[in-house]
Enzyme design. Structure first.
Site, short mmCIF file in Angstrom:
data_model
loop_
_atom_site.label_atom_id
_atom_site.label_comp_id
_atom_site.label_asym_id
_atom_site.label_seq_id
_atom_site.Cartn_x
_atom_site.Cartn_y
_atom_site.Cartn_z
CB SER A 131 88.05 50.81 39.35
OG SER A 131 87.93 49.93 40.46
CE1 TYR A 144 91.12 46.88 36.76
CE2 TYR A 144 90.65 47.60 39.01
CZ TYR A 144 90.22 47.35 37.71
OH TYR A 144 88.91 47.57 37.35
#
Length: 269
Positions: A131, A144
């Protein structure tokens, strides 16, 4: 030339979009995901097996299937992942353990399982989906960010480690795009989950758009695949204009605190 491809989390989102594109160009694809039965929406001709990326037993079974039916693997796409968000003093450690087990160790298990085969055949390509959060680390997303940064580090390490065996490694770092990832949100920090869901559901691009860019990057054997202008701007700002980057994320952190009902400048908060 038809490639043999395994895609984790390939029943929805970016995984499904990649699966469709690869199948359309003639690749032979094995999709693995959590459903016990074959999900709807998979292209005809695509094979489906259940695999939980947290289970080494499931990975071993997938490896045995690939060896028996294909004898080789050309592309491994480690796409499966979950969304999470939370401030460090709010998010539970159990949520940390969950996201690390799926987003980071799930990728590591896939690489560990198939690296020997790829080295033995002296070819192959590992595609790890991280990501933009693996490169740019905004506030309120520590778990995350940490897992996606770990995937970036793992991918860079393996790109050098496996190069002598002619095995390529790419890491994909998209910004927010429309997908069903928000459905996997879980945890105690409701404010961060609401913000994350809004960013995903209101994104201007969808999984099909991102998948097309990813596939071009894989074909070009890029080590880092950035999929959008926002991602490139943020990444280059961090590298080349660090004071501006720091000011932007500091302001973002203050907005997050105020949305959560706390004023960082108020000593009583």
């Amino acid at each position: 030339m038809s490639r043999r491809v395994l895609v984790t989390g390939g029943a929805s989102g970016l995984g499904l979009a990649l699966t469709r594109l690869m199948a359309d160009r003639g690749d032979t694809v094995l999709v693995v995901d959590l459903a016990d039965e074959r999900p709807g929406g998979l292209p005809s001709g695509v094979t489906y097996r259940r695999l939980d990326v947290r289970s080494q037993q499931d990975w071993d079974a997938a490896f045995a299937w690939v060896r028996e039916h294909w004898g080789r693997l050309d592309v491994l796409v480690n796409n499966a992942g979950v969304a999470t968000g939370g401030r460090i003093d709010v998010e539970a450690m159990s949520d940390w353990e969950r996201v690390v087990d799926v987003n980071l160790l799930g990728v590591a298990r896939g690489c560990h399982t198939f690296a020997g085969l790829l080295k033995a055949q002296r070819s192959g390509h590992i595609v790890n989906v991280a990501s933009l959060a693996g490169l740019v680390h905004g506030p309120g997303m520590s778990s995350y960010n940490a897992t996606k940064a770990g995937v970036v580090a793992l991918s860079e390490t393996l790109s050098f480690e496996l190069a002598p065996w002619h095995v390529d490694v790419s890491v994909v770092c998209p910004a927010f795009f429309r997908t069903n990832l928000h459905a996997s949100f879980a945890g105690k920090d409701a404010a961060m989950q609401e913000a994350g869901m809004r960013l995903i559901t209101q994104a201007t691009v969808d999984a099909d758009h991102v998948a097309a860019i990813v596939l071009k990057g894989v074909d070009a054997r890029k080590r880092v695949i950035l999929t959008d202008r926002l991602g490139r701007r943020a990444w280059y700002s961090k590298r080349l204009a660090r004071p501006l980057y720091d000011r932007m994320l500091t302001a973002q952190a203050r907005r997050l605190a105020r949305r959560a009902g706390a004023d960082p400048d108020d000593l009583s908060s």
